[in-house]
Design a protein around this motif. Sequence first.
Motif, PDB file in Angstrom:
ATOM      1  N   ARG A 175       0.824  -1.203   0.000  1.00  7.79           N
ATOM      2  CA  ARG A 175       0.000   0.000   0.000  1.00  7.79           C
ATOM      3  C   ARG A 175       0.869   1.269   0.000  1.00  7.79           C
ATOM      4  O   ARG A 175       0.655   2.197  -0.791  1.00  7.79           O
ATOM      5  CB  ARG A 175      -0.917   0.004   1.228  1.00  7.79           C
ATOM      6  CG  ARG A 175      -1.870   1.209   1.297  1.00  7.79           C
ATOM      7  CD  ARG A 175      -2.501   1.307   2.673  1.00  7.79           C
ATOM      8  NE  ARG A 175      -3.168   0.067   3.055  1.00  7.79           N
ATOM      9  CZ  ARG A 175      -4.442  -0.201   2.804  1.00  7.79           C
ATOM     10  NH1 ARG A 175      -5.191   0.681   2.181  1.00  7.79           N
ATOM     11  NH2 ARG A 175      -4.976  -1.339   3.201  1.00  7.79           N
ATOM     12  N   THR A 176       1.861   1.307   0.881  1.00  9.63           N
ATOM     13  CA  THR A 176       2.701   2.501   0.979  1.00  9.63           C
ATOM     14  C   THR A 176       3.552   2.679  -0.260  1.00  9.63           C
ATOM     15  O   THR A 176       3.720   3.803  -0.763  1.00  9.63           O
ATOM     16  CB  THR A 176       3.594   2.428   2.224  1.00  9.63           C
ATOM     17  OG1 THR A 176       2.768   2.339   3.392  1.00  9.63           O
ATOM     18  CG2 THR A 176       4.469   3.673   2.347  1.00  9.63           C
ATOM     19  N   GLU A 177       4.107   1.587  -0.786  1.00  8.48           N
ATOM     20  CA  GLU A 177       4.908   1.678  -2.011  1.00  8.48           C
ATOM     21  C   GLU A 177       4.061   2.234  -3.149  1.00  8.48           C
ATOM     22  O   GLU A 177       4.512   3.107  -3.908  1.00  8.48           O
ATOM     23  CB  GLU A 177       5.451   0.303  -2.389  1.00  8.48           C
ATOM     24  CG  GLU A 177       6.498  -0.234  -1.436  1.00  8.48           C
ATOM     25  CD  GLU A 177       6.727  -1.722  -1.605  1.00  8.48           C
ATOM     26  OE1 GLU A 177       7.592  -2.252  -0.898  1.00  8.48           O
ATOM     27  OE2 GLU A 177       6.029  -2.358  -2.425  1.00  8.48           O
ATOM     28  N   TYR A 178       2.831   1.733  -3.280  1.00  7.18           N
ATOM     29  CA  TYR A 178       1.973   2.227  -4.351  1.00  7.18           C
ATOM     30  C   TYR A 178       1.673   3.712  -4.170  1.00  7.18           C
ATOM     31  O   TYR A 178       1.753   4.498  -5.124  1.00  7.18           O
ATOM     32  CB  TYR A 178       0.656   1.444  -4.428  1.00  7.18           C
ATOM     33  CG  TYR A 178      -0.244   2.066  -5.460  1.00  7.18           C
ATOM     34  CD1 TYR A 178      -0.103   1.766  -6.806  1.00  7.18           C
ATOM     35  CD2 TYR A 178      -1.170   3.045  -5.090  1.00  7.18           C
ATOM     36  CE1 TYR A 178      -0.860   2.405  -7.763  1.00  7.18           C
ATOM     37  CE2 TYR A 178      -1.925   3.695  -6.040  1.00  7.18           C
ATOM     38  CZ  TYR A 178      -1.779   3.370  -7.378  1.00  7.18           C
ATOM     39  OH  TYR A 178      -2.510   4.039  -8.324  1.00  7.18           O
ATOM     40  N   ASP A 179       1.299   4.116  -2.963  1.00  4.47           N
ATOM     41  CA  ASP A 179       0.969   5.520  -2.716  1.00  4.47           C
ATOM     42  C   ASP A 179       2.141   6.432  -3.073  1.00  4.47           C
ATOM     43  O   ASP A 179       1.963   7.505  -3.664  1.00  4.47           O
ATOM     44  CB  ASP A 179       0.581   5.726  -1.255  1.00  4.47           C
ATOM     45  CG  ASP A 179      -0.772   5.110  -0.915  1.00  4.47           C
ATOM     46  OD1 ASP A 179      -1.549   4.834  -1.851  1.00  4.47           O
ATOM     47  OD2 ASP A 179      -1.048   4.923   0.287  1.00  4.47           O
ATOM     48  N   LEU A 180       3.347   6.010  -2.699  1.00  5.12           N
ATOM     49  CA  LEU A 180       4.535   6.813  -2.990  1.00  5.12           C
ATOM     50  C   LEU A 180       4.775   6.889  -4.490  1.00  5.12           C
ATOM     51  O   LEU A 180       5.046   7.974  -5.038  1.00  5.12           O
ATOM     52  CB  LEU A 180       5.749   6.212  -2.278  1.00  5.12           C
ATOM     53  CG  LEU A 180       7.104   6.883  -2.536  1.00  5.12           C
ATOM     54  CD1 LEU A 180       7.051   8.364  -2.186  1.00  5.12           C
ATOM     55  CD2 LEU A 180       8.195   6.175  -1.725  1.00  5.12           C
ATOM     56  N   LEU A 181       4.666   5.769  -5.188  1.00  5.46           N
ATOM     57  CA  LEU A 181       4.893   5.779  -6.631  1.00  5.46           C
ATOM     58  C   LEU A 181       3.845   6.612  -7.349  1.00  5.46           C
ATOM     59  O   LEU A 181       4.168   7.369  -8.276  1.00  5.46           O
ATOM     60  CB  LEU A 181       4.885   4.342  -7.171  1.00  5.46           C
ATOM     61  CG  LEU A 181       5.113   4.220  -8.682  1.00  5.46           C
ATOM     62  CD1 LEU A 181       6.472   4.780  -9.068  1.00  5.46           C
ATOM     63  CD2 LEU A 181       4.968   2.768  -9.129  1.00  5.46           C
TER      64      LEU A 181
END
Length: 246
Positions: A175-181
Amino acid sequence: MTQTVLLAEDDRAIRDSLVRLLTVEGYQVTGVADGIQALAAVHKAKPDVLVLDVMMPGIDGLAVCRVLRAENDRTPILMLTARVETSDRVAGLDAGADDYMVKPFEAEELLARLRALLRRAVAVGGEGGSDGGAVDGGASAVSAVPDSVITVADLRVDPTARRVWRGDTEVQLSRTEYDLLELLARNAGIVLDHATVYDRIWGYDFGPGSKNLAVYIGYLRRKLDLPGTPQLIHTVRGVGYTLREP
């Protein structure tokens, strides 16, 4: 509506202290002592967020996280660890955790990170994962764009489905990786400073000493930079990060 927290921590003193803290803050808290109890509690009544200690007897926090992600359970997970090495933190992210904190930590920071995870969970559930457009403060931002597929070079980000491809290969992100990307992709070519990214992704600026952002950037690079493909995420020393075509 009262938000629910499942806390798994084998140290009774720490567990009791955190249960009191979170209860005073208005959360409904269930405290358990190990991973087996944590999984049983989740399967009985799904919480809004999980706080998992990494080092627990029997099934540890990493194993609990892996099991839940394998079951396609996307409940936000905050890992607590006494380990300070980057490789140990990356193990938590690899297991599917959304955030981590190193012990000892300040109560206010823990509360801030929980609020940020819960806000993002609500946004994903209600808005298809969109960051809503432009970034405020710290960097010039592009105007809002609709939730169509975002393309930068051979990278494709689909905000509606929260899916990512590099070329023909789909990339699995937490979830966090996606939000950052997605934040970087929506502002492709613009350098986003650390404070802006922390505010938009975590809802809290952890200060210049925090390694959180650097760890997530490194993890994104390892997943996105497939063999034979150019690097897309670039570091601007002393400022922040940008995603741009080679």
